[in-house]
Design a protein around this motif. Structure first.
Motif, PDB file in Angstrom:
ATOM      1  N   TRP A   3      31.216 -43.625 -12.859  1.00 44.49           N
ATOM      2  CA  TRP A   3      30.038 -43.099 -12.172  1.00 44.49           C
ATOM      3  C   TRP A   3      29.401 -44.178 -11.302  1.00 44.49           C
ATOM      4  O   TRP A   3      28.801 -43.865 -10.278  1.00 44.49           O
ATOM      5  CB  TRP A   3      29.044 -42.508 -13.157  1.00 44.49           C
ATOM      6  CG  TRP A   3      28.499 -43.490 -14.149  1.00 44.49           C
ATOM      7  CD1 TRP A   3      29.022 -43.794 -15.365  1.00 44.49           C
ATOM      8  CD2 TRP A   3      27.337 -44.298 -14.008  1.00 44.49           C
ATOM      9  NE1 TRP A   3      28.257 -44.751 -15.992  1.00 44.49           N
ATOM     10  CE2 TRP A   3      27.203 -45.074 -15.174  1.00 44.49           C
ATOM     11  CE3 TRP A   3      26.381 -44.443 -13.004  1.00 44.49           C
ATOM     12  CZ2 TRP A   3      26.167 -45.986 -15.358  1.00 44.49           C
ATOM     13  CZ3 TRP A   3      25.347 -45.344 -13.204  1.00 44.49           C
ATOM     14  CH2 TRP A   3      25.256 -46.096 -14.369  1.00 44.49           C
ATOM     15  N   ILE A   4      29.525 -45.435 -11.680  1.00 43.77           N
ATOM     16  CA  ILE A   4      28.993 -46.529 -10.849  1.00 43.77           C
ATOM     17  C   ILE A   4      29.790 -46.615  -9.557  1.00 43.77           C
ATOM     18  O   ILE A   4      29.218 -46.805  -8.476  1.00 43.77           O
ATOM     19  CB  ILE A   4      29.023 -47.860 -11.619  1.00 43.77           C
ATOM     20  CG1 ILE A   4      28.041 -47.822 -12.781  1.00 43.77           C
ATOM     21  CG2 ILE A   4      28.718 -49.032 -10.702  1.00 43.77           C
ATOM     22  CD1 ILE A   4      28.093 -49.024 -13.686  1.00 43.77           C
ATOM     23  N   PHE A   9      30.417 -46.125  -3.735  1.00 38.12           N
ATOM     24  CA  PHE A   9      31.293 -45.816  -2.611  1.00 38.12           C
ATOM     25  C   PHE A   9      31.077 -44.464  -1.949  1.00 38.12           C
ATOM     26  O   PHE A   9      31.573 -44.238  -0.850  1.00 38.12           O
ATOM     27  CB  PHE A   9      32.763 -45.935  -3.045  1.00 38.12           C
ATOM     28  CG  PHE A   9      33.153 -47.346  -3.354  1.00 38.12           C
ATOM     29  CD1 PHE A   9      33.150 -48.318  -2.364  1.00 38.12           C
ATOM     30  CD2 PHE A   9      33.504 -47.718  -4.634  1.00 38.12           C
ATOM     31  CE1 PHE A   9      33.505 -49.624  -2.638  1.00 38.12           C
ATOM     32  CE2 PHE A   9      33.861 -49.026  -4.920  1.00 38.12           C
ATOM     33  CZ  PHE A   9      33.859 -49.983  -3.920  1.00 38.12           C
ATOM     34  N   ILE A  10      30.343 -43.567  -2.568  1.00 38.27           N
ATOM     35  CA  ILE A  10      30.150 -42.253  -1.961  1.00 38.27           C
ATOM     36  C   ILE A  10      28.674 -41.964  -1.707  1.00 38.27           C
ATOM     37  O   ILE A  10      28.271 -41.652  -0.589  1.00 38.27           O
ATOM     38  CB  ILE A  10      30.777 -41.139  -2.837  1.00 38.27           C
ATOM     39  CG1 ILE A  10      32.291 -41.351  -2.921  1.00 38.27           C
ATOM     40  CG2 ILE A  10      30.454 -39.764  -2.288  1.00 38.27           C
ATOM     41  CD1 ILE A  10      32.997 -40.425  -3.868  1.00 38.27           C
ATOM     42  N   PRO A  13      26.552 -44.855   0.674  1.00 40.64           N
ATOM     43  CA  PRO A  13      26.770 -44.741   2.119  1.00 40.64           C
ATOM     44  C   PRO A  13      26.199 -43.454   2.712  1.00 40.64           C
ATOM     45  O   PRO A  13      25.680 -43.462   3.837  1.00 40.64           O
ATOM     46  CB  PRO A  13      28.297 -44.768   2.262  1.00 40.64           C
ATOM     47  CG  PRO A  13      28.771 -45.476   1.053  1.00 40.64           C
ATOM     48  CD  PRO A  13      27.809 -45.100  -0.034  1.00 40.64           C
ATOM     49  N   ALA A  14      26.255 -42.350   1.965  1.00 35.21           N
ATOM     50  CA  ALA A  14      25.689 -41.104   2.464  1.00 35.21           C
ATOM     51  C   ALA A  14      24.177 -41.222   2.629  1.00 35.21           C
ATOM     52  O   ALA A  14      23.613 -40.766   3.637  1.00 35.21           O
ATOM     53  CB  ALA A  14      26.032 -39.955   1.513  1.00 35.21           C
ATOM     54  N   ILE A  15      23.520 -41.844   1.668  1.00 33.54           N
ATOM     55  CA  ILE A  15      22.071 -42.063   1.774  1.00 33.54           C
ATOM     56  C   ILE A  15      21.757 -42.966   2.961  1.00 33.54           C
ATOM     57  O   ILE A  15      20.843 -42.692   3.747  1.00 33.54           O
ATOM     58  CB  ILE A  15      21.518 -42.647   0.459  1.00 33.54           C
ATOM     59  CG1 ILE A  15      21.596 -41.604  -0.655  1.00 33.54           C
ATOM     60  CG2 ILE A  15      20.093 -43.151   0.639  1.00 33.54           C
ATOM     61  CD1 ILE A  15      21.298 -42.159  -2.036  1.00 33.54           C
TER      62      ILE A  15
END
Length: 130
Positions: A3-4, A9-10, A13-15
């Motif tokens: 989960w870390i 990695f997902i 970057p989206a935020i």
């Protein structure tokens, strides 16, 4: 542990992209790029200054024949904060700044100390493979 990795990695970057787009809409893309570069430069200068101060305090502690445990935890916070400030993004810059400033570093130091105490108590000094 997985989960870390998902967070790193997902989700992060989206935020960061969302914040870039929002701030870019407010002040313009050129200013966003300038702020990213400025935060990296100023962050590296602040990290260097805080790192040198921590190094001096650690040397002083060793000269006084005591373990520089506070300074080691400060060094960990400064290193992580530096990485966050060098990475492009406003959210990571905010976390990096919180880790670099001595006043705002205290809560993070408590968390790191608890985590290190947990690792030592479990005698798991090495990270497990995932």
């Amino acid at each position: 542990m997985p989960w870390i990795l998902i967070l790193i990695f997902i989700i992060m970057p989206a935020i960061e992209i969302g914040v870039f787009v929002w701030i870019g809409g407010q002040i313009g893309a050129g200013w966003v790029v300038a702020l990213i570069i400025l935060s990296a430069v100023l962050g590296s200068l602040l990290a260097r200054q805080q790192g040198m101060e921590t190094w001096r305090r650690a040397q002083r502690a060793m000269a006084e024949r005591r373990m520089p445990s506070e300074e080691i935890v400060d060094g960990i916070c400064i290193f992580i904060g530096s990485v966050f400030l060098i990475a492009p993004g406003f959210v990571t810059d905010a976390f990096g700044l919180l880790l670099l400033l001595p006043i705002t570093r205290r809560p993070f130091k408590k968390l790191i100390k608890k985590w290190l105490a947990f690792i030592i108590a479990k005698r798991t000094f090495f990270f497990r493979r995932f």
